[in-house]
Structure formats: structure tokens, C-alpha cells
Design a protein around this motif. Structure first.
Motif, mmCIF file in Angstrom:
data_model
loop_
_atom_site.group_PDB
_atom_site.id
_atom_site.type_symbol
_atom_site.label_atom_id
_atom_site.label_comp_id
_atom_site.label_asym_id
_atom_site.label_seq_id
_atom_site.Cartn_x
_atom_site.Cartn_y
_atom_site.Cartn_z
ATOM 1 N N ARG A 186 0.830 -1.210 0.000
ATOM 2 C CA ARG A 186 0.000 0.000 0.000
ATOM 3 C C ARG A 186 0.862 1.257 0.000
ATOM 4 N NH1 ARG A 186 -5.180 0.766 0.599
ATOM 5 N NH2 ARG A 186 -5.513 -1.411 1.174
ATOM 6 N N SER A 187 2.058 1.188 0.612
ATOM 7 C CA SER A 187 2.954 2.350 0.631
ATOM 8 C C SER A 187 3.407 2.737 -0.765
ATOM 9 C CB SER A 187 4.173 2.052 1.513
ATOM 10 O OG SER A 187 4.883 0.922 1.028
ATOM 11 N N SER A 188 3.369 1.787 -1.703
ATOM 12 C CA SER A 188 3.721 2.091 -3.093
ATOM 13 C C SER A 188 2.503 2.489 -3.908
ATOM 14 C CB SER A 188 4.392 0.871 -3.745
ATOM 15 O OG SER A 188 5.562 0.495 -3.059
ATOM 16 N N ASN A 189 1.344 2.482 -3.271
ATOM 17 C CA ASN A 189 0.091 2.749 -3.978
ATOM 18 C C ASN A 189 -0.677 3.889 -3.314
ATOM 19 O OD1 ASN A 189 -1.376 1.875 -6.245
ATOM 20 N ND2 ASN A 189 -2.782 0.649 -5.010
ATOM 21 N N GLY A 190 0.061 4.819 -2.711
ATOM 22 C CA GLY A 190 -0.544 5.876 -1.914
ATOM 23 C C GLY A 190 -1.480 6.790 -2.676
ATOM 24 N N ALA A 191 -1.129 7.128 -3.915
ATOM 25 C CA ALA A 191 -1.962 8.048 -4.684
ATOM 26 C C ALA A 191 -3.318 7.429 -4.985
ATOM 27 C CB ALA A 191 -1.248 8.427 -5.985
ATOM 28 N N ALA A 192 -3.317 6.165 -5.410
ATOM 29 C CA ALA A 192 -4.582 5.486 -5.699
ATOM 30 C C ALA A 192 -5.400 5.323 -4.428
ATOM 31 C CB ALA A 192 -4.310 4.132 -6.347
ATOM 32 N N ASP A 193 -4.723 5.045 -3.318
ATOM 33 C CA ASP A 193 -5.414 4.889 -2.037
ATOM 34 C C ASP A 193 -6.105 6.197 -1.635
ATOM 35 O OD1 ASP A 193 -5.946 3.478 0.539
ATOM 36 O OD2 ASP A 193 -4.600 4.997 1.349
ATOM 37 N N TRP A 194 -5.419 7.319 -1.809
ATOM 38 C CA TRP A 194 -6.008 8.626 -1.486
ATOM 39 C C TRP A 194 -7.238 8.883 -2.345
ATOM 40 C CZ3 TRP A 194 -7.276 13.139 -3.922
ATOM 41 C CH2 TRP A 194 -7.486 14.273 -3.120
ATOM 42 N N PRO A 205 -12.144 15.869 -6.054
ATOM 43 C CA PRO A 205 -12.476 16.821 -7.120
ATOM 44 C C PRO A 205 -12.617 16.108 -8.470
ATOM 45 C CG PRO A 205 -10.621 17.604 -5.799
ATOM 46 C CD PRO A 205 -10.845 16.163 -5.418
ATOM 47 N N ARG A 206 -13.602 16.506 -9.250
ATOM 48 C CA ARG A 206 -13.818 15.860 -10.547
ATOM 49 C C ARG A 206 -12.689 16.145 -11.534
ATOM 50 N NH1 ARG A 206 -20.305 16.141 -12.015
ATOM 51 N NH2 ARG A 206 -21.039 15.087 -10.098
ATOM 52 N N ASP A 207 -12.033 17.285 -11.359
ATOM 53 C CA ASP A 207 -10.959 17.651 -12.283
ATOM 54 C C ASP A 207 -9.577 17.348 -11.710
ATOM 55 O OD1 ASP A 207 -10.989 19.523 -10.286
ATOM 56 O OD2 ASP A 207 -10.605 21.238 -11.615
ATOM 57 N N TRP A 208 -9.473 16.318 -10.862
ATOM 58 C CA TRP A 208 -8.209 16.055 -10.169
ATOM 59 C C TRP A 208 -7.071 15.742 -11.118
ATOM 60 C CZ3 TRP A 208 -5.747 11.417 -10.757
ATOM 61 C CH2 TRP A 208 -6.512 10.334 -11.218
ATOM 62 N N VAL A 209 -7.365 15.202 -12.301
ATOM 63 C CA VAL A 209 -6.301 14.896 -13.259
ATOM 64 C C VAL A 209 -5.680 16.176 -13.806
ATOM 65 C CG1 VAL A 209 -5.763 13.835 -15.485
ATOM 66 C CG2 VAL A 209 -7.294 12.667 -13.894
ATOM 67 N N LEU A 210 -6.524 17.158 -14.098
ATOM 68 C CA LEU A 210 -6.053 18.419 -14.673
ATOM 69 C C LEU A 210 -5.509 19.370 -13.621
ATOM 70 C CD1 LEU A 210 -8.932 19.057 -17.226
ATOM 71 C CD2 LEU A 210 -6.674 18.081 -17.673
ATOM 72 N N SER A 211 -6.084 19.310 -12.426
ATOM 73 C CA SER A 211 -5.659 20.191 -11.350
ATOM 74 C C SER A 211 -5.466 19.322 -10.103
ATOM 75 C CB SER A 211 -6.695 21.290 -11.092
ATOM 76 O OG SER A 211 -6.300 22.153 -10.053
ATOM 77 N N ILE A 212 -4.273 18.762 -9.950
ATOM 78 C CA ILE A 212 -4.015 17.801 -8.893
ATOM 79 C C ILE A 212 -4.014 18.484 -7.525
ATOM 80 C CG2 ILE A 212 -2.324 16.147 -7.981
ATOM 81 C CD1 ILE A 212 -1.405 15.671 -10.827
ATOM 82 N N PRO A 213 -4.847 18.018 -6.598
ATOM 83 C CA PRO A 213 -4.902 18.616 -5.258
ATOM 84 C C PRO A 213 -3.547 18.496 -4.573
ATOM 85 C CG PRO A 213 -6.784 17.182 -5.630
ATOM 86 C CD PRO A 213 -5.849 16.947 -6.763
ATOM 87 N N PRO A 214 -3.158 19.472 -3.758
ATOM 88 C CA PRO A 214 -1.844 19.421 -3.066
ATOM 89 C C PRO A 214 -1.614 18.150 -2.278
ATOM 90 C CG PRO A 214 -2.844 21.583 -2.858
ATOM 91 C CD PRO A 214 -3.884 20.714 -3.480
ATOM 92 N N GLU A 215 -2.664 17.670 -1.591
ATOM 93 C CA GLU A 215 -2.506 16.446 -0.779
ATOM 94 C C GLU A 215 -2.197 15.254 -1.655
ATOM 95 O OE1 GLU A 215 -4.866 13.996 2.761
ATOM 96 O OE2 GLU A 215 -5.762 15.789 1.841
ATOM 97 N N LEU A 216 -2.826 15.174 -2.809
ATOM 98 C CA LEU A 216 -2.533 14.091 -3.750
ATOM 99 C C LEU A 216 -1.157 14.260 -4.360
ATOM 100 C CD1 LEU A 216 -3.291 11.603 -5.423
ATOM 101 C CD2 LEU A 216 -4.468 13.129 -7.026
ATOM 102 N N ALA A 217 -0.798 15.497 -4.687
ATOM 103 C CA ALA A 217 0.522 15.766 -5.282
ATOM 104 C C ALA A 217 1.651 15.319 -4.365
ATOM 105 C CB ALA A 217 0.647 17.249 -5.610
ATOM 106 N N SER A 218 1.433 15.419 -3.058
ATOM 107 C CA SER A 218 2.473 15.032 -2.109
ATOM 108 C C SER A 218 2.708 13.523 -2.088
ATOM 109 C CB SER A 218 2.092 15.506 -0.701
ATOM 110 O OG SER A 218 0.977 14.802 -0.195
ATOM 111 N N LEU A 219 1.772 12.766 -2.643
ATOM 112 C CA LEU A 219 1.876 11.320 -2.671
ATOM 113 C C LEU A 219 2.451 10.790 -3.986
ATOM 114 C CD1 LEU A 219 -1.591 10.500 -1.068
ATOM 115 C CD2 LEU A 219 0.638 10.420 0.061
ATOM 116 N N LEU A 220 2.617 11.679 -4.951
ATOM 117 C CA LEU A 220 3.105 11.257 -6.280
ATOM 118 C C LEU A 220 4.625 11.162 -6.316
ATOM 119 C CD1 LEU A 220 0.709 13.413 -8.467
ATOM 120 C CD2 LEU A 220 0.530 10.970 -7.975
#
Length: 220
Positions: A186-194, A205-220
Motif C-alpha cells: 500500500r505504501s507504493s500505492n498511496g496516490a490510488a489509495d487517497w 475533485p472531478r478535475d483532479w487529473v487536470l488540477s491535482i490537489p496538493p494532498e494528492l501531489a504530495s503522494l506522487l
């Protein structure tokens, strides 16, 4: 079969779901009938045995490090699911990244599901369907559900609840020039988990692909 002659794990699940039904009756005024409670316990016990019957060694594709980039001209599809046992709702997510680690697509969905294992299989199918629609030909799919990945690699499907979903996944895999399945922590799959948890909570957010939320960006 009486409870006295059930496997210990099944007895534990029966007691757990009886306790949950009791609380729902007290606080919400409704309750599952005895047959529904038994089916829920039996299904959870089957999932428990399925996980614990897997070999102790990890698959050859097992990763212990953080997310790793795929080879050049490959797309990596990370899939995950977040399941609510009370509502039977599941958040599904598939996030696509290229060899540079850049997010190049993704898909999320809120669905009803029989179980957490079915939800995990549905997430993998979501990833394949979305990847096919994008026109990618070389993909590698990762999931942190070892049972689903193991069955896909062995082509062994046992439970009717998710066998048809996993069979669909294999059918889609033949549509790509190159396709592989991998189990990751799961530690290697954090973005999908979030994404799954926020999709299940209806806060993604529906537009998360185009405008990645900061919390998600921190997991990439």
C-alpha cells in the motif's frame, strides 16, 4: 452447520456482524435479517481464508520501495478500492503515470459492491477499461490486493462474486500489445489509495487529473 461446528474465523465474523446489526437496530431502528447476517459473515470469512491461503513468499514483481517509474513508452496503472461494509459502497480509482512519473490520466468511480475483494477487482477492471479508451498499447497494472493479482497471474478464479470481474480483466488484457500485473505494498500505492477514500467520501475533485490537489501531489 451450527455455530458450534463452524471454523473459529467464521464464528468471529458471525459475532462481529451480529454486534453491528444490534447497534444498527438500537441507533437506526432497522436490522438485517439472520440470513443476511450469515451471508455477510460467510463472505468475509471466505475473503479471510483467501488471503491467508496465499503462499508466504511474495510474487516476483513484489516491490518494497516507493512507486517506481515504468519503462519508456509504457504506462503504469495503479488501482485501488475503498469499501464500506455498512453501506456496501466502494470508491474505485485508477491513476496513470508515464516513465517520467507524470500523471497522464485517471478514472474514479463510486459503485455498490458485494465485498472488498470484488471492489478491488472492479478497480482493476476500471483501470483496464480507461487505459484501453486512451489508446495505450503497453501497460503495467499495479494493485495492493495480493489475492486479485495472484488469481490474475494464475488464471484461477474461485468465488462467483468476483470471478466474472477478474475474467473480464483478463479479456481486456489481450487488447494490449504488452500487459503485466504486479502486486505492491500500500505504501507504493498511496496516490490510488487517497483517490479511493476521497471518492468513497464524495470529496474527490472531478478535475483532479487536470488540477491535482496538493494532498494528492504530495503522494506522487
Amino acid at each position: 452447520m451450527t455455530v458450534d461446528h463452524c471454523p473459529l474465523s467464521l464464528v468471529a465474523f458471525v459475532r462481529w456482524f451480529l454486534w453491528k446489526s444490534r447497534n444498527v437496530l438500537i441507533f437506526q431502528g432497522s436490522c438485517d435479517n439472520a440470513i443476511e447476517v450469515w451471508h455477510l459473515a460467510a463472505r468475509s470469512n471466505a475473503e479471510f481464508k483467501d488471503v491467508n491461503s496465499l503462499p508466504s513468499r511474495h510474487l516476483s514483481s513484489f516491490q518494497v520501495s516507493p512507486w517506481q517509474s515504468p519503462p519508456a513508452d509504457f504506462i503504469k496503472v495503479n488501482c485501488d478500492a475503498s469499501f464500506d461494509h455498512i453501506t456496501n459502497k466502494a470508491g474505485l480509482a485508477a491513476i496513470f503515470r508515464d516513465s517520467n512519473g507524470e500523471v497522464v490520466g485517471g478514472s474514479t468511480m463510486l459503485v455498490s459492491s458485494f465485498s472488498v475483494v470484488t471492489a478491488e477487482a472492479l478497480a482493476c477492471r476500471l483501470g483496464f477499461v480507461a487505459a484501453f479508451r486512451q489508446g495505450w498499447k503497453k501497460i503495467t497494472l499495479e494493485s495492493n490486493n495480493e489475492g486479485v493479482i495472484s488469481r490474475l497471474l494464475k488464471h484461477e478464479f474461485s468465488c462467483w462474486e468476483y470471478a466474472f470481474v477478474e475474467d473480464d480483466i483478463l479479456s481486456f488484457s489481450y487488447l494490449f500489445d504488452v500487459c503485466s500485473f504486479s502486486f505492491v505494498r500500500r505504501s507504493s500505492n498511496g496516490a490510488a489509495d487517497w483517490l479511493t477514500k476521497n471518492t468513497r467520501n464524495r470529496s474527490c475533485p472531478r478535475d483532479w487529473v487536470l488540477s491535482i490537489p496538493p494532498e494528492l501531489a504530495s503522494l506522487l
